[in-house]
Design a protein around this motif. Sequence first.
Motif, mmCIF file in Angstrom:
data_model
loop_
_atom_site.group_PDB
_atom_site.id
_atom_site.type_symbol
_atom_site.label_atom_id
_atom_site.label_comp_id
_atom_site.label_asym_id
_atom_site.label_seq_id
_atom_site.Cartn_x
_atom_site.Cartn_y
_atom_site.Cartn_z
ATOM 1 N N ALA A 7 -3.511 0.051 8.697
ATOM 2 C CA ALA A 7 -4.104 1.221 6.826
ATOM 3 C C ALA A 7 -3.287 0.546 5.621
ATOM 4 N N GLU A 8 -2.051 -0.256 5.583
ATOM 5 C CA GLU A 8 -1.824 -1.301 5.152
ATOM 6 C C GLU A 8 -2.290 -2.561 4.540
ATOM 7 N N LYS A 14 -6.922 0.227 1.971
ATOM 8 C CA LYS A 14 -6.372 0.969 1.024
ATOM 9 C C LYS A 14 -6.856 1.501 -0.145
ATOM 10 N N GLN A 15 -8.159 0.337 -0.504
ATOM 11 C CA GLN A 15 -9.410 0.761 -1.240
ATOM 12 C C GLN A 15 -10.116 2.140 -1.002
ATOM 13 N N PRO A 29 -9.530 5.510 0.417
ATOM 14 C CA PRO A 29 -8.438 6.323 0.958
ATOM 15 C C PRO A 29 -8.814 7.348 2.299
ATOM 16 N N ARG A 69 -8.622 5.305 5.078
ATOM 17 C CA ARG A 69 -6.621 5.000 5.393
ATOM 18 C C ARG A 69 -6.513 6.175 6.285
ATOM 19 N N GLU A 102 0.615 12.611 4.764
ATOM 20 C CA GLU A 102 0.320 11.151 3.370
ATOM 21 C C GLU A 102 -1.374 11.181 3.404
ATOM 22 N N LEU A 143 -4.247 11.836 0.825
ATOM 23 C CA LEU A 143 -5.283 10.689 0.444
ATOM 24 C C LEU A 143 -6.472 11.303 0.236
#
Length: 293
Positions: free
Chosen positions: A127-128, A133-134, A136, A139, A165, A169
Amino acid sequence: MYFFVRRTIGHRPLPAIMFADLFAASKPPYFEGPSMRPILLPLAILVSLPLGPALGPALGQSGVVLDNKAQYENCMRLADETPEEAYKSGIAWFERGGGSAAEHCVATALMNLGNYREAAARLAALAETPDVKQRPTTRGLILSQAAQAWSELGEAGKAAAARDEAVALAPDDPELRLERAIARIAAGQHFEAIDDLNRAAETAPRRVDVLLIRASAYRYLGQLELARDDVDRALAIRPDFQDAILERGVIYRAEGDKDAARRDFLWVLDVAPEGPAGDAARMNLEEMDVRVE
């Protein structure tokens, strides 16, 4: 960048949701996305939503042409059927340049093998990554799967943080709202769960699973009129849906209408004698026969 989504919903008494979402970059070796093994819901649905051109082959680091979409789907099939083989296949694919798709298959295989701690760690790391991360929503789906692993480990705080989280997102994604609502119901947070279910119902008004889970939450809170309204809406969409008729029977029983409740429970037993719905109907009938209601 190509994007392909496959969402899957499974079946069990207290529903939880899982889905798959995979994407590939036009440049190798990137190929990312979460795929979650179906968990039980009062519904079985398969929704495919293509968001771009069909995924084509990519050139791996070894110079071998890799058909990422086909390899991912095959690896995920193995993760469900023979997770040991999927783990080995995913590791080998990653070493050949499979990238995040291979890493995700490995994590899913570990989930299905019961190695939740390593699966959670791999999913959190995935996920990182910059490409994830681009995106949402993607992720969020990966974090949601990590939350499932943390839940299996009894790490409620980590699971809740990952779900929060994920929803932040993609706040309009009904799957993420639904999964968090189910977790909140399990934690006794029925009002908070209803907030999530209200949002899910706004974005997906014909989702009978959303309606039925909200009906159950309302029933638990004693709001039987609201619960009945959601069941009626679900049955208007799927008139012979056994889980909706089961829930209606439970509401009738809570209202004291034993004849109507018995009629619904017997109908469920007739059409689905085996499985969660039939078991629940049988249990309710037995309790009605034993207890004075």
